[in-house]
Design a protein around this motif. Structure first.
Motif, PDB file in Angstrom:
ATOM      1  N   LYS A 166       0.832  -1.206   0.000  1.00 60.37           N
ATOM      2  CA  LYS A 166       0.000   0.000   0.000  1.00 60.37           C
ATOM      3  C   LYS A 166       0.866   1.256   0.000  1.00 60.37           C
ATOM      4  O   LYS A 166       0.560   2.235  -0.689  1.00 60.37           O
ATOM      5  CB  LYS A 166      -0.931  -0.010   1.210  1.00 60.37           C
ATOM      6  CG  LYS A 166      -2.058  -1.032   1.127  1.00 60.37           C
ATOM      7  CD  LYS A 166      -2.967  -0.952   2.347  1.00 60.37           C
ATOM      8  CE  LYS A 166      -4.126  -1.926   2.235  1.00 60.37           C
ATOM      9  NZ  LYS A 166      -5.023  -1.855   3.418  1.00 60.37           N
ATOM     10  N   GLN A 167       1.940   1.242   0.768  1.00 60.87           N
ATOM     11  CA  GLN A 167       2.831   2.403   0.796  1.00 60.87           C
ATOM     12  C   GLN A 167       3.506   2.614  -0.549  1.00 60.87           C
ATOM     13  O   GLN A 167       3.708   3.753  -0.977  1.00 60.87           O
ATOM     14  CB  GLN A 167       3.875   2.226   1.898  1.00 60.87           C
ATOM     15  CG  GLN A 167       3.303   2.284   3.303  1.00 60.87           C
ATOM     16  CD  GLN A 167       4.358   2.036   4.366  1.00 60.87           C
ATOM     17  OE1 GLN A 167       5.548   1.977   4.074  1.00 60.87           O
ATOM     18  NE2 GLN A 167       3.920   1.862   5.606  1.00 60.87           N
ATOM     19  N   ALA A 168       3.873   1.520  -1.219  1.00 58.41           N
ATOM     20  CA  ALA A 168       4.495   1.636  -2.540  1.00 58.41           C
ATOM     21  C   ALA A 168       3.529   2.265  -3.535  1.00 58.41           C
ATOM     22  O   ALA A 168       3.920   3.109  -4.363  1.00 58.41           O
ATOM     23  CB  ALA A 168       4.959   0.270  -3.027  1.00 58.41           C
ATOM     24  N   TYR A 169       2.263   1.903  -3.464  1.00 62.68           N
ATOM     25  CA  TYR A 169       1.272   2.494  -4.357  1.00 62.68           C
ATOM     26  C   TYR A 169       0.977   3.945  -3.973  1.00 62.68           C
ATOM     27  O   TYR A 169       0.733   4.786  -4.843  1.00 62.68           O
ATOM     28  CB  TYR A 169      -0.016   1.668  -4.341  1.00 62.68           C
ATOM     29  CG  TYR A 169      -0.017   0.556  -5.353  1.00 62.68           C
ATOM     30  CD1 TYR A 169      -0.353   0.796  -6.681  1.00 62.68           C
ATOM     31  CD2 TYR A 169       0.342  -0.736  -4.997  1.00 62.68           C
ATOM     32  CE1 TYR A 169      -0.349  -0.214  -7.615  1.00 62.68           C
ATOM     33  CE2 TYR A 169       0.352  -1.764  -5.930  1.00 62.68           C
ATOM     34  CZ  TYR A 169       0.007  -1.495  -7.239  1.00 62.68           C
ATOM     35  OH  TYR A 169       0.028  -2.498  -8.173  1.00 62.68           O
ATOM     36  N   ALA A 170       1.006   4.238  -2.668  1.00 57.41           N
ATOM     37  CA  ALA A 170       0.782   5.621  -2.230  1.00 57.41           C
ATOM     38  C   ALA A 170       1.846   6.548  -2.795  1.00 57.41           C
ATOM     39  O   ALA A 170       1.573   7.709  -3.118  1.00 57.41           O
ATOM     40  CB  ALA A 170       0.769   5.694  -0.703  1.00 57.41           C
ATOM     41  N   ALA A 171       3.064   6.029  -2.945  1.00 58.21           N
ATOM     42  CA  ALA A 171       4.142   6.837  -3.519  1.00 58.21           C
ATOM     43  C   ALA A 171       3.909   7.150  -4.986  1.00 58.21           C
ATOM     44  O   ALA A 171       4.539   8.061  -5.538  1.00 58.21           O
ATOM     45  CB  ALA A 171       5.483   6.123  -3.346  1.00 58.21           C
ATOM     46  N   THR A 172       2.995   6.424  -5.649  1.00 58.27           N
ATOM     47  CA  THR A 172       2.662   6.703  -7.045  1.00 58.27           C
ATOM     48  C   THR A 172       1.359   7.486  -7.177  1.00 58.27           C
ATOM     49  O   THR A 172       0.892   7.718  -8.288  1.00 58.27           O
ATOM     50  CB  THR A 172       2.543   5.394  -7.845  1.00 58.27           C
ATOM     51  OG1 THR A 172       1.400   4.651  -7.389  1.00 58.27           O
ATOM     52  CG2 THR A 172       3.785   4.542  -7.683  1.00 58.27           C
ATOM     53  N   GLY A 173       0.762   7.865  -6.042  1.00 58.79           N
ATOM     54  CA  GLY A 173      -0.464   8.644  -6.074  1.00 58.79           C
ATOM     55  C   GLY A 173      -1.728   7.823  -5.990  1.00 58.79           C
ATOM     56  O   GLY A 173      -2.817   8.346  -6.224  1.00 58.79           O
ATOM     57  N   ARG A 174      -1.620   6.570  -5.601  1.00 58.71           N
ATOM     58  CA  ARG A 174      -2.797   5.702  -5.475  1.00 58.71           C
ATOM     59  C   ARG A 174      -2.952   5.323  -4.005  1.00 58.71           C
ATOM     60  O   ARG A 174      -2.324   4.372  -3.523  1.00 58.71           O
ATOM     61  CB  ARG A 174      -2.652   4.465  -6.361  1.00 58.71           C
ATOM     62  CG  ARG A 174      -2.603   4.819  -7.835  1.00 58.71           C
ATOM     63  CD  ARG A 174      -2.343   3.617  -8.723  1.00 58.71           C
ATOM     64  NE  ARG A 174      -2.256   4.057 -10.116  1.00 58.71           N
ATOM     65  CZ  ARG A 174      -3.295   4.154 -10.941  1.00 58.71           C
ATOM     66  NH1 ARG A 174      -4.502   3.816 -10.518  1.00 58.71           N
ATOM     67  NH2 ARG A 174      -3.148   4.581 -12.178  1.00 58.71           N
ATOM     68  N   THR A 175      -3.791   6.091  -3.322  1.00 61.74           N
ATOM     69  CA  THR A 175      -3.947   5.914  -1.884  1.00 61.74           C
ATOM     70  C   THR A 175      -5.125   5.024  -1.510  1.00 61.74           C
ATOM     71  O   THR A 175      -5.249   4.645  -0.344  1.00 61.74           O
ATOM     72  CB  THR A 175      -4.118   7.284  -1.203  1.00 61.74           C
ATOM     73  OG1 THR A 175      -5.249   7.959  -1.792  1.00 61.74           O
ATOM     74  CG2 THR A 175      -2.883   8.139  -1.393  1.00 61.74           C
ATOM     75  N   ASP A 176      -6.004   4.708  -2.452  1.00 62.02           N
ATOM     76  CA  ASP A 176      -7.160   3.867  -2.128  1.00 62.02           C
ATOM     77  C   ASP A 176      -6.982   2.441  -2.643  1.00 62.02           C
ATOM     78  O   ASP A 176      -7.944   1.730  -2.893  1.00 62.02           O
ATOM     79  CB  ASP A 176      -8.438   4.467  -2.705  1.00 62.02           C
ATOM     80  CG  ASP A 176      -8.402   4.574  -4.227  1.00 62.02           C
ATOM     81  OD1 ASP A 176      -7.294   4.495  -4.793  1.00 62.02           O
ATOM     82  OD2 ASP A 176      -9.474   4.751  -4.838  1.00 62.02           O
ATOM     83  N   VAL A 177      -5.752   1.985  -2.787  1.00 66.59           N
ATOM     84  CA  VAL A 177      -5.476   0.633  -3.253  1.00 66.59           C
ATOM     85  C   VAL A 177      -5.922  -0.376  -2.194  1.00 66.59           C
ATOM     86  O   VAL A 177      -5.798  -0.143  -0.992  1.00 66.59           O
ATOM     87  CB  VAL A 177      -3.974   0.472  -3.573  1.00 66.59           C
ATOM     88  CG1 VAL A 177      -3.126   0.680  -2.329  1.00 66.59           C
ATOM     89  CG2 VAL A 177      -3.697  -0.893  -4.173  1.00 66.59           C
ATOM     90  N   ASP A 178      -6.461  -1.485  -2.660  1.00 64.21           N
ATOM     91  CA  ASP A 178      -6.919  -2.546  -1.769  1.00 64.21           C
ATOM     92  C   ASP A 178      -6.075  -3.789  -2.034  1.00 64.21           C
ATOM     93  O   ASP A 178      -5.927  -4.221  -3.181  1.00 64.21           O
ATOM     94  CB  ASP A 178      -8.398  -2.848  -2.003  1.00 64.21           C
ATOM     95  CG  ASP A 178      -8.902  -3.945  -1.087  1.00 64.21           C
ATOM     96  OD1 ASP A 178      -8.866  -3.744   0.133  1.00 64.21           O
ATOM     97  OD2 ASP A 178      -9.315  -5.005  -1.598  1.00 64.21           O
ATOM     98  N   VAL A 179      -5.500  -4.333  -0.964  1.00 63.38           N
ATOM     99  CA  VAL A 179      -4.628  -5.503  -1.086  1.00 63.38           C
ATOM    100  C   VAL A 179      -5.183  -6.621  -0.213  1.00 63.38           C
ATOM    101  O   VAL A 179      -5.434  -6.425   0.988  1.00 63.38           O
ATOM    102  CB  VAL A 179      -3.180  -5.183  -0.660  1.00 63.38           C
ATOM    103  CG1 VAL A 179      -2.285  -6.407  -0.858  1.00 63.38           C
ATOM    104  CG2 VAL A 179      -2.638  -4.002  -1.455  1.00 63.38           C
ATOM    105  N   GLY A 180      -5.419  -7.778  -0.810  1.00 62.68           N
ATOM    106  CA  GLY A 180      -5.883  -8.947  -0.080  1.00 62.68           C
ATOM    107  C   GLY A 180      -4.915 -10.097  -0.226  1.00 62.68           C
ATOM    108  O   GLY A 180      -3.881  -9.991  -0.897  1.00 62.68           O
ATOM    109  N   ILE A 181      -5.237 -11.201   0.400  1.00 59.45           N
ATOM    110  CA  ILE A 181      -4.358 -12.364   0.350  1.00 59.45           C
ATOM    111  C   ILE A 181      -5.191 -13.613   0.091  1.00 59.45           C
ATOM    112  O   ILE A 181      -6.293 -13.778   0.630  1.00 59.45           O
ATOM    113  CB  ILE A 181      -3.557 -12.505   1.671  1.00 59.45           C
ATOM    114  CG1 ILE A 181      -2.453 -13.538   1.517  1.00 59.45           C
ATOM    115  CG2 ILE A 181      -4.475 -12.823   2.829  1.00 59.45           C
ATOM    116  CD1 ILE A 181      -1.291 -13.034   0.727  1.00 59.45           C
TER     117      ILE A 181
END
Length: 762
Positions: free
Chosen positions: A136-151
């Protein structure tokens, strides 16, 4: 009585239980159950209890925590029975494969570097949660703060499982507006140029300056505070910095609420030393703050550092310098008294460096003026921190001091976070010979050693155009000393109308700093020149270059560089000046002594409008150790110095042969320029306009002219031009377009009114 007896009995029971738990025990053996893939001995080695050694309940808790921390066990239980310690473990499954699904903006290879869950490793739920946050932090650095990550997991066998991170990347956020409240001294446009966050525009996908992060907002608060306090506003504060997110269009609106306070100047400045033996004259020279000048917090800090260094050089390494400021609201001045006291004697016990995953420890340590065992001085540590930040190797630098093994011992902990230091550039430009393609690879922290390396290549679009290749390398601390040593290699192939020139060069250099603003660079230069072509089509003078070549020039030079610029990228005040002396004659075909100098002065003409003025002066003289000079040893002058003229477009040349230039042994030129943001264009886009006026001349040809060749353009007349320019601070570098109108020129000069290329201020 009966009730009291019950209470007493209850109290005794609790006390007995507490005593039993706290009572030390021993066991004669440790039994491990449930360990199939790991050995019993491995489990025993990671607990804090040993046979026949007393332990308490806290040791059992510590042992359980240590076994969980290994990440190999899902459940751990420890009990004591019949003098045996029984350790029951349930092993995590092993991971067979780790995959990523749904990701497009960040590739699998990059995500694999981010997560710590790896194939053949244990399946650890705590680590999985940590990896999800890292993604999520890696995506936030690209401007995507609402990314959802599941497993998702797939059980392959009782011992193995596949792991899949499922990613919904969401939409990229943007910055819709940046607002300032409470600013009157500076416009919103000027303040927007100070902060790092920018409004979204067409180029944001390249710069990513519209990617909102909380840490960037905090950094911008500090940037605003630094800007104001260095421009006279000592009481400035950021009252609030808010980011309002609109989920409907995934955009942020940033609002900075400011309290500027009054504009101050320095009042009386004095030094009060409570240490006997410090020379007053040396202390006064160390001050960087003068009465009547506009208040500048940086100069106060620099004065403190300079005074500390003076005290240390005089044998007082524990001296403590405290600036005491007195505000006078009647005339808006701040009087300063630098008080110097003998500080507490403490010594550096250890320097601990953490967080540097790429940069090597010694690269960080060498920026400190102190080491283990040296006296501890806070000002020197702060100066070291500023030097580390100035390297550009780290996103953040934090230095904390804690007490060591004794009251007079200090442990310094240096926490850093490595940042990207490499770049790849590709672009197009233009020269007097036509369009040019350029590509370069640059690394400022090569292999984490702090070394600089750059490989570049450029060439024309047509087969007849020039080709240029270069390699530069610099070791900033040669042999452990503060000497920047390096080399430059270059090779070029240039095709002119009547001849070709292949040129190779090697330069070995060592730069030694004299003080904060002055440095000296010694160079050894070796150049190989090979002229080719059909000599029958050339003048006799140029036939000589082909027939008697190739040529070798061997020289040594020394350059003094003075730099007081406030910024290298976009100077607004200060001076950059160089003075070079070169001696050629250490073998080879050239024998001369050459002196060249250049000075460029910057001044901010209008603070709020961000209008910058600059003046440039340059000149040179070459003295031959004989009656004449080689053509390739003389100076050339053209569009780089006086715009509106071609490269080598000014000066003596063979008549009726534009490319067969001779140059001159003397030159001087001057330039005045005004730079300003383009009106009606957002300053965040990085466009600036310029007006300029150039003038200069090149004269005194010392080349022996052969045969019946006729020389023209060597009368030393003044050349001049005026023009306009457009500079774009693009993601690929500063690009510049100039249009110049020559006002004074000779018929033999080669003109070039339009020029496009890379902007170079120095």
């Amino acid at each position: 009585m009966k009730k009291s007896s019950i209470l007493i009995a209850g109290s005794l029971s609790v006390a007995s239980l507490t005593a039993a738990v706290a009572r030390a025990e021993t066991v004669t053996s440790i039994v491990v159950e449930g360990a199939a893939r790991t050995s019993a001995e491995f489990v025993r080695s990671h607990i804090t209890i040993w046979p026949n050694v007393e332990f308490a309940g806290s040791d059992i808790d510590d042992s359980i925590r240590q076994l969980y921390a290994l990440g190999q066990f899902k459940n751990v239980r420890i009990t004591v029975a019949r003098k045996e310690l029984v350790v029951v473990v349930e092993e995590n499954k092993l991971i067979n494969q780790v995959v990523f699904n749904g990701n497009q903006k960040i590739k699998d290879d990059n995500l694999a570097l981010i997560v710590k869950t790896k194939p053949t490793g244990p399946y650890d739920e705590a680590q999985i949660k940590s990896d999800i946050e890292a993604i999520k932090q890696a995506y936030a650095a690209t401007g995507r703060t609402d990314v959802d990550v599941g497993i998702k997991t797939m059980v392959l066998s009782p011992d193995y499982v596949n792991v899949a991170f499922t990613i919904n990347e969401g939409e990229k956020t943007k910055i819709d507006s940046i607002n300032f409240i409470g600013n009157s001294a500076f416009s919103a446009e000027r303040l927007s140029s100070v902060i790092g966050l920018k409004k979204s525009n067409l180029l944001s996908f390249l710069t990513r300056k519209d990617v909102f992060l909380e840490e960037k907002l905090e950094a911008d608060k500090k940037a605003l505070a630094n800007f104001y306090t260095t421009h006279g506003f000592a009481d400035f504060e950021v009252l609030s910095a808010e980011a309002h997110f609109d989920p409907s269009d995934k955009s942020y609106a940033l609002t900075f609420t400011l309290n500027e306070g009054p504009l101050y100047s320095f009042g009386k400045v004095a030094v009060l030393s409570n240490i006997n033996g410090l020379p007053d004259g040396e202390l006064e020279k160390a001050l960087r703050t003068k009465q009547g000048e506009r208040y500048n917090a940086d100069r106060v800090e620099t004065s403190v550092e300079s005074l500390t260094n003076v005290a240390a050089s005089q044998g007082f390494p524990f001296a403590k310098v405290t600036p005491r400021a007195t505000h006078n609201l009647a005339d808006n001045t701040i009087s300063l008294e630098y008080q110097i006291d003998q500080g507490e004697k403490s010594y550096i016990e250890r320097i601990v460096i953490r967080g540097n995953t790429r940069t090597r420890d010694y690269v960080i340590r060498r920026e400190f003026d102190v080491s283990e065992g040296d006296p501890y001085n806070r000002q020197m540590i702060e100066a070291s921190k500023r030097r580390l930040e100035a390297l550009g190797f780290f996103k953040s630098v934090d230095i904390t001091a804690t007490q060591g093994s004794a009251a007079d011992r200090v442990v310094l902990t240096v926490d850093v976070e490595d940042s990207s230091t490499g770049s790849f550039g590709i672009g197009a430009g233009a020269s007097s010979d036509g369009p040019v393609l350029e590509a370069s690879v640059e690394e400022n922290n090569f292999l984490g050693r702090g070394q600089y390396i750059k490989l570049a290549a450029s060439g024309g679009w047509d087969d007849d155009d020039s080709r240029n290749y270069s390699l530069a390398f610099t070791e900033p601390y040669f042999l452990g000393y503060h000497l920047a040593a390096g080399f430059d290699l270059n090779y070029s192939e240039t095709s002119y109308d009547d001849y070709d020139l292949d040129q190779a060069g090697l330069s070995l250099r060592v730069t030694a700093p004299i003080n904060e603003q002055l440095a000296s660079t010694f160079r050894y230069n070796l150049t190989y020149l090979d002229y080719g072509g059909d000599s029958s089509d050339l003048s006799a003078t140029y036939q000589h270059l082909i027939d008697d070549g190739p040529w070798v020039r061997s020289s040594v030079s020394n350059t003094l560089t003075f730099n007081s610029l406030d910024s290298v990228k976009q100077p607004r005040s200060g001076i950059y000046a160089t003075l070079t002396e070169e001696f050629a004659g250490l073998g080879g075909d050239s024998q001369y002594f050459k002196v060249t100098g250049k000075l460029r002065y910057y001044e901010l003409l209008a603070e709020d409008a961000d209008v910058i003025g600059s003046l440039t002066l340059g000149g040179g003289q070459i003295f031959a150790f004989g009656s004449s000079l080689n053509t390739f040893d003389q100076f050339s002058l053209g569009g780089n110095e006086i715009r509106g003229f071609a490269k080598r477009g000014i000066g003596a040349r063979i008549a009726d042969a534009d490319d067969q230039t001779l140059g001159g042994s003397s030159y001087f030129y001057g330039s005045a320029e005004v730079s300003f943001p383009l009106p009606a264009v957002p300053r965040d886009a990085g466009f600036r306009g310029t007006f300029f006026a150039d003038a200069g001349t090149l004269f005194a040809n010392r080349v022996q002219v052969l045969g019946s060749d006729v020389v023209e353009g060597d009368n030393g007349s003044l050349r001049a031009s005026v023009g306009v320019g457009l500079v774009w601070d693009s993601p690929f570098g500063a690009l510049r377009v100039d249009y110049a109108l020559p006002l004074a020129y000779e018929e033999s000069d080669e003109l070039e009114r339009f020029k496009i290329g890379v902007n170079s201020a120095f």
